[in-house]
Design an enzyme around this catalytic site. Structure first.
Site, PDB file in Angstrom:
ATOM      1  N   ARG A  57       0.845  -1.247  -0.005  1.00 28.73           N
ATOM      2  CA  ARG A  57      -0.157   0.017  -0.112  1.00 28.73           C
ATOM      3  C   ARG A  57       0.753   1.278  -0.042  1.00 28.73           C
ATOM      4  O   ARG A  57       0.691   2.434  -0.629  1.00 28.73           O
ATOM      5  CB  ARG A  57      -0.812   0.071   1.359  1.00 28.73           C
ATOM      6  CG  ARG A  57      -2.176  -0.729   1.094  1.00 28.73           C
ATOM      7  CD  ARG A  57      -2.596  -1.387   2.221  1.00 28.73           C
ATOM      8  NE  ARG A  57      -1.594  -2.348   2.899  1.00 28.73           N
ATOM      9  CZ  ARG A  57      -1.999  -3.316   2.492  1.00 28.73           C
ATOM     10  NH1 ARG A  57      -2.941  -3.748   1.709  1.00 28.73           N
ATOM     11  NH2 ARG A  57      -1.111  -4.403   2.844  1.00 28.73           N
ATOM     12  N   THR A  58       1.874   1.487   0.609  1.00 31.65           N
ATOM     13  CA  THR A  58       2.509   2.768   0.971  1.00 31.65           C
ATOM     14  C   THR A  58       3.190   2.819  -0.357  1.00 31.65           C
ATOM     15  O   THR A  58       3.335   4.183  -0.876  1.00 31.65           O
ATOM     16  CB  THR A  58       3.475   2.549   2.389  1.00 31.65           C
ATOM     17  OG1 THR A  58       2.679   1.968   3.396  1.00 31.65           O
ATOM     18  CG2 THR A  58       4.157   3.932   2.546  1.00 31.65           C
ATOM     19  N   LYS A  86      26.433  -4.095  -2.589  1.00 34.03           N
ATOM     20  CA  LYS A  86      27.898  -4.159  -2.662  1.00 34.03           C
ATOM     21  C   LYS A  86      28.317  -3.363  -1.476  1.00 34.03           C
ATOM     22  O   LYS A  86      29.771  -3.189  -1.286  1.00 34.03           O
ATOM     23  CB  LYS A  86      28.170  -2.980  -3.795  1.00 34.03           C
ATOM     24  CG  LYS A  86      27.924  -3.787  -5.169  1.00 34.03           C
ATOM     25  CD  LYS A  86      28.485  -3.077  -6.315  1.00 34.03           C
ATOM     26  CE  LYS A  86      27.933  -3.199  -7.715  1.00 34.03           C
ATOM     27  NZ  LYS A  86      28.310  -2.354  -8.801  1.00 34.03           N
ATOM     28  N   ARG A 107      11.689   3.655   3.042  1.00 39.48           N
ATOM     29  CA  ARG A 107      11.201   2.653   4.039  1.00 39.48           C
ATOM     30  C   ARG A 107      12.488   1.856   4.478  1.00 39.48           C
ATOM     31  O   ARG A 107      13.010   1.432   3.562  1.00 39.48           O
ATOM     32  CB  ARG A 107      10.252   1.820   3.644  1.00 39.48           C
ATOM     33  CG  ARG A 107      10.058   0.791   4.657  1.00 39.48           C
ATOM     34  CD  ARG A 107       8.651   0.117   4.596  1.00 39.48           C
ATOM     35  NE  ARG A 107       7.462   0.753   4.820  1.00 39.48           N
ATOM     36  CZ  ARG A 107       6.185   0.120   4.756  1.00 39.48           C
ATOM     37  NH1 ARG A 107       5.955  -1.121   4.198  1.00 39.48           N
ATOM     38  NH2 ARG A 107       5.458   0.925   4.979  1.00 39.48           N
ATOM     39  N   HIS A 135       5.809   6.297  11.187  1.00 37.02           N
ATOM     40  CA  HIS A 135       5.194   6.039   9.962  1.00 37.02           C
ATOM     41  C   HIS A 135       4.155   7.208   9.595  1.00 37.02           C
ATOM     42  O   HIS A 135       3.051   7.083   9.521  1.00 37.02           O
ATOM     43  CB  HIS A 135       4.708   4.729   9.905  1.00 37.02           C
ATOM     44  CG  HIS A 135       4.297   4.103   8.749  1.00 37.02           C
ATOM     45  ND1 HIS A 135       4.270   5.242   7.351  1.00 37.02           N
ATOM     46  CD2 HIS A 135       3.551   3.049   8.255  1.00 37.02           C
ATOM     47  CE1 HIS A 135       3.949   4.354   6.244  1.00 37.02           C
ATOM     48  NE2 HIS A 135       3.501   2.703   6.872  1.00 37.02           N
TER      49      HIS A 135
END
Ligand code: NCD
Length: 308
Positions: A57-58, A86, A107, A135
């Protein structure tokens, strides 16, 4: 109010006036989110999307939001095939991606990652979840949902589930402190809201009570905000299994709730909301996930300076 260039890191940085302005802006954009109207106010703008943890969703509502406003998405894609594999540092990745874009949605599993990124970024960072921390963009859509489907002023709300690791509830309760809410915290003992947050809420004048009983908590509330037990944040699986299915909302349990009570959930759900609840007038979580689109459109338009 000047949102242009602002990083969106934590709800602690937002006054009630700022929150109300963002919600009002989202309301203005809702018809565009529903594709009933078209807009290109973000034409020529690029949103970089950096997700170091799973998301449906986000990520997709941010991508929809920029595209509905005429802008483009630049998605890092899988971390495994980027230079992060890396050994590149977050700071270096951010410095580089800021040069390719007009804002970055991030995120990350580490608490404080978005704050750190903002120190290296020449474009706004939007925190889409930093570990068990915050959030904030979820909170704006939660507030928008409450305003649309119930009422923000003098709200009686139960926050239930994983209050220890759940970042959505951490952010939400700070925001609610601006509206004078009555908050009941419902969780197993092991998943209680961190004491530091409870103290902050009490200092902000909120009425906060704690319980482990769903039955008693839902009787008198306007909104029940349910959350998933955050499996990925547990130190080991045995600890998770002890609490995994402790709280569950079923149609039978809802018989004692007020008829206008709304059930919200940031989703994804696992076992905490019985699918039988979906068909009841209480269920509001799918509308809630749609509201992520107008709210994220508003945040992008404001931080990119296309709206004031
Ligand atoms: C939440 C999250 O990522 O914190 N999901 C979301 O953004 N809608 C809740 C969760 O994962 O349980």
């Amino acid at each position: 109010m000047m949102f242009k260039g602002m990083h969106i890191i934590s709800m602690k940085n937002f006054s009630r006036k700022m929150i109300d302005h963002i919600l009002d802006t989202a309301e203005q954009l809702e018809d565009i989110a529903r594709n009933k109207e078209q807009s290109d106010i973000l034409a020529g703008k690029i949103l970089a999307v950096l997700f170091f943890e799973p998301s449906t969703r986000t990520r997709m509502s941010f991508e929809t939001a920029i595209m509905r406003l005429g802008g483009n998405v630049l998605n890092l894609g899988s971390v495994d095939i980027s230079s992060i594999a890396k050994g590149e540092s977050l700071a270096d990745t951010i410095r580089v991606v800021a040069g390719y874009s007009n804002a970055i949605v991030l995120r990350h599993p580490m608490e404080g990652a978005a704050k750190l990124a903002s120190e290296f970024s020449s474009v706004p960072i939007l925190n889409a979840g930093d570990g068990a921390g915050h959030h904030p963009t979820q909170t704006f859509l939660d507030l928008y949902t409450i305003r649309r489907e119930s009422h923000l002023e003098g709200l009686k709300i139960a926050l239930a589930g994983d209050l220890k690791y759940g970042r959505t509830v951490h952010s939400l309760c700070y925001a609610l402190s601006h509206y004078g809410a009555d908050i009941t915290l419902v969780s197993p003992e092991e998943l209680r809201m961190p004491q530091e947050i409870i103290n902050d809420l009490k200092n902000r004048g909120l009425n906060v009570t704690e319980t482990d009983s769903m039955e008693s908590a839902i009787k008198d509330v306007d909104v029940l905000y349910m959350t998933r037990v955050q499996k990925e944040r547990f130190p080991d699986d045995a600890e998770y299994q002890k609490v995994a299915n402790r709280l569950k909302i079923t149609p039978e349990l809802l018989e004692s709730a007020r008829s206008e009570m709304k059930i919200m959930h940031p989703l994804p759900r696992t076992t905490e909301i019985d699918p039988g609840v979906d068909a009841t007038p209480h269920a509001c979580y799918f509308q809630q996930s749609f509201y992520g689109v107008p709210v994220r459109m508003a945040l992008l338009a404001l931080v990119m300076g296309a709206m004031e």
